[in-house]
Design a protein around this motif. Sequence first.
Motif, PDB file in Angstrom:
ATOM      1  N   GLN A  51       0.764  -1.144   0.013  1.00  0.00           N
ATOM      2  CA  GLN A  51       0.094   0.136   0.036  1.00  0.00           C
ATOM      3  C   GLN A  51       0.856   1.234  -0.103  1.00  0.00           C
ATOM      4  OE1 GLN A  51      -3.420  -0.010  -0.207  1.00  0.00           O
ATOM      5  NE2 GLN A  51      -3.854  -2.092   0.407  1.00  0.00           N
ATOM      6  N   ILE A  52       1.757   1.321   0.834  1.00  0.00           N
ATOM      7  CA  ILE A  52       2.767   2.442   0.949  1.00  0.00           C
ATOM      8  C   ILE A  52       3.628   2.572  -0.327  1.00  0.00           C
ATOM      9  CG2 ILE A  52       4.767   3.540   2.092  1.00  0.00           C
ATOM     10  CD1 ILE A  52       2.110   3.585   3.498  1.00  0.00           C
ATOM     11  N   ALA A  53       3.992   1.506  -0.871  1.00  0.00           N
ATOM     12  CA  ALA A  53       4.701   1.415  -2.153  1.00  0.00           C
ATOM     13  C   ALA A  53       3.966   2.016  -3.279  1.00  0.00           C
ATOM     14  CB  ALA A  53       5.244   0.083  -2.379  1.00  0.00           C
ATOM     15  N   HIS A  54       2.802   1.563  -3.154  1.00  0.00           N
ATOM     16  CA  HIS A  54       1.754   2.164  -4.391  1.00  0.00           C
ATOM     17  C   HIS A  54       1.690   3.737  -4.332  1.00  0.00           C
ATOM     18  CE1 HIS A  54      -1.659   2.584  -7.004  1.00  0.00           C
ATOM     19  NE2 HIS A  54      -2.305   3.108  -6.127  1.00  0.00           N
ATOM     20  N   LEU A  55       1.404   4.215  -3.073  1.00  0.00           N
ATOM     21  CA  LEU A  55       1.518   5.623  -2.943  1.00  0.00           C
ATOM     22  C   LEU A  55       2.966   6.435  -3.238  1.00  0.00           C
ATOM     23  CD1 LEU A  55      -0.550   5.804   0.536  1.00  0.00           C
ATOM     24  CD2 LEU A  55      -1.367   6.149  -1.900  1.00  0.00           C
ATOM     25  N   ALA A  92       4.628  -4.368  -5.748  1.00  0.00           N
ATOM     26  CA  ALA A  92       5.682  -5.162  -5.411  1.00  0.00           C
ATOM     27  C   ALA A  92       7.201  -4.989  -5.339  1.00  0.00           C
ATOM     28  CB  ALA A  92       5.427  -6.610  -6.389  1.00  0.00           C
ATOM     29  N   ALA A  93       7.477  -4.105  -6.398  1.00  0.00           N
ATOM     30  CA  ALA A  93       8.899  -3.591  -6.280  1.00  0.00           C
ATOM     31  C   ALA A  93       9.252  -2.775  -5.100  1.00  0.00           C
ATOM     32  CB  ALA A  93       9.195  -2.721  -7.654  1.00  0.00           C
ATOM     33  N   GLY A  94       8.251  -1.930  -4.950  1.00  0.00           N
ATOM     34  CA  GLY A  94       8.320  -1.077  -3.724  1.00  0.00           C
ATOM     35  C   GLY A  94       8.598  -1.876  -2.381  1.00  0.00           C
ATOM     36  N   ALA A  95       7.501  -2.716  -2.212  1.00  0.00           N
ATOM     37  CA  ALA A  95       7.391  -3.393  -1.067  1.00  0.00           C
ATOM     38  C   ALA A  95       8.671  -4.370  -0.797  1.00  0.00           C
ATOM     39  CB  ALA A  95       6.146  -4.392  -0.972  1.00  0.00           C
ATOM     40  N   ALA A  96       9.451  -4.619  -1.867  1.00  0.00           N
ATOM     41  CA  ALA A  96      10.579  -5.430  -1.479  1.00  0.00           C
ATOM     42  C   ALA A  96      11.778  -4.780  -0.911  1.00  0.00           C
ATOM     43  CB  ALA A  96      11.013  -6.151  -2.812  1.00  0.00           C
ATOM     44  N   LYS A  97      11.618  -3.429  -0.917  1.00  0.00           N
ATOM     45  CA  LYS A  97      12.923  -2.699  -0.224  1.00  0.00           C
ATOM     46  C   LYS A  97      12.549  -2.676   1.199  1.00  0.00           C
ATOM     47  CE  LYS A  97      12.521   0.765  -4.045  1.00  0.00           C
ATOM     48  NZ  LYS A  97      12.068   2.169  -4.621  1.00  0.00           N
ATOM     49  N   PRO A  98      13.850  -2.085   1.766  1.00  0.00           N
ATOM     50  CA  PRO A  98      13.691  -2.389   3.150  1.00  0.00           C
ATOM     51  C   PRO A  98      12.487  -1.122   3.817  1.00  0.00           C
ATOM     52  CG  PRO A  98      15.928  -2.371   2.615  1.00  0.00           C
ATOM     53  CD  PRO A  98      15.022  -2.294   1.524  1.00  0.00           C
ATOM     54  N   MET A 144      -7.646  11.520  -2.198  1.00  0.00           N
ATOM     55  CA  MET A 144      -8.391  10.612  -2.168  1.00  0.00           C
ATOM     56  C   MET A 144      -7.689   9.470  -2.193  1.00  0.00           C
ATOM     57  SD  MET A 144      -9.508   8.131  -4.365  1.00  0.00           S
ATOM     58  CE  MET A 144      -9.165   8.805  -5.966  1.00  0.00           C
ATOM     59  N   GLU A 145      -6.597   9.050  -2.913  1.00  0.00           N
ATOM     60  CA  GLU A 145      -6.003   8.023  -2.957  1.00  0.00           C
ATOM     61  C   GLU A 145      -5.148   7.557  -1.560  1.00  0.00           C
ATOM     62  OE1 GLU A 145      -3.631   5.246  -6.379  1.00  0.00           O
ATOM     63  OE2 GLU A 145      -3.113   7.285  -6.093  1.00  0.00           O
ATOM     64  N   THR A 146      -4.514   8.803  -0.964  1.00  0.00           N
ATOM     65  CA  THR A 146      -3.945   8.431   0.227  1.00  0.00           C
ATOM     66  C   THR A 146      -4.945   8.251   1.207  1.00  0.00           C
ATOM     67  OG1 THR A 146      -2.317  10.196  -0.342  1.00  0.00           O
ATOM     68  CG2 THR A 146      -2.542   9.812   2.178  1.00  0.00           C
ATOM     69  N   TRP A 147      -6.222   8.697   1.288  1.00  0.00           N
ATOM     70  CA  TRP A 147      -7.261   8.258   2.193  1.00  0.00           C
ATOM     71  C   TRP A 147      -7.567   7.084   2.042  1.00  0.00           C
ATOM     72  CZ3 TRP A 147     -12.411   6.894   1.664  1.00  0.00           C
ATOM     73  CH2 TRP A 147     -12.955   6.905   3.035  1.00  0.00           C
ATOM     74  N   ALA A 148      -7.883   6.593   0.895  1.00  0.00           N
ATOM     75  CA  ALA A 148      -8.478   5.181   0.409  1.00  0.00           C
ATOM     76  C   ALA A 148      -7.438   4.004   0.788  1.00  0.00           C
ATOM     77  CB  ALA A 148      -8.908   5.137  -1.058  1.00  0.00           C
ATOM     78  N   HIS A 149      -6.168   4.162   0.363  1.00  0.00           N
ATOM     79  CA  HIS A 149      -5.131   3.327   0.778  1.00  0.00           C
ATOM     80  C   HIS A 149      -4.888   3.270   2.128  1.00  0.00           C
ATOM     81  CE1 HIS A 149      -4.489   1.648  -3.284  1.00  0.00           C
ATOM     82  NE2 HIS A 149      -4.451   3.038  -3.563  1.00  0.00           N
ATOM     83  N   GLY A 150      -4.916   4.494   2.863  1.00  0.00           N
ATOM     84  CA  GLY A 150      -4.986   4.576   4.038  1.00  0.00           C
ATOM     85  C   GLY A 150      -5.993   3.762   4.901  1.00  0.00           C
TER      86      GLY A 150
END
Length: 257
Positions: A51-55, A92-98, A144-150
């Motif tokens: 979720q954070i990686a997507h944002l 997925a690419a972002g989530a793989a980071k520390p 909106m996107e920050t709120w929704a994924h949040g």
Amino acid sequence: MLDYGLDLSGVERDLALPDLVAEGDELDALVSAQSDWSMPTPAAGWTIAHQIAHLAAADANVLIALRTPEAFDVVLKQAEAAGSRHADLDAAAGAAKPRSVLLEQWRTGRSEVAAALRDVPLNHGFPWFGSQLTARLMLPLRLMETWAHGQDIFDTLGVPRRPTGRLQHVAALGVAGRELSFYAAQLPTPAEPFRVELTGPDGQTWAWGPEDALQRVQGSALDFCLRVTQRRSRAETDLTAVGEDAQKWLDIARVFL
């Protein structure tokens, strides 16, 4: 087509920009206190890290579009090549980071986006997916996107979330996106005007459309925002509709562009 044909003329930067920053800060406070970002969220296959990686990836794309619009063609070609898996692959690419690296990337990106949207003229056009956008639309869109994924993360952690007046930006985007909902569902756009009356977090009424409209939607602003961002089914909300087209809208409502 600029801004997907959505009428966001009522967006005021002095209100929307601080609210965008506050939305990110609230989510930051939640996730930075969590050491385990591997917990699965309601989005299939996505953890908190996804979720954070997507944002973070979306913020990076905004900066490319604003700073070097000619380079955004590369982003569009990559998205086209990935097809429906584009968002999943980026996440997925972002989530793989520390965790610490991803958190800092997201913090830096959203800060730079806020600064860029503060400095660019509201009606300045720049490339985006499927259309040209302006800062006038990108401000509520990022909020909106920050709120929704949040919301996905709040749901995952089981943490109560106090609704705020920032929901008005999400609600306005949802109202403006009514035609988009019918378009996405491959249905004809209703010709009749709609009246939307929502109860805000402090009990105030937020209203759009003519008072005598026969197509009407009413309910809490929170439930409307949860519905148009597809975080809740219609049955899970308190929303009511009068009129066949209004009923259909609540069934297919969406605000994703």
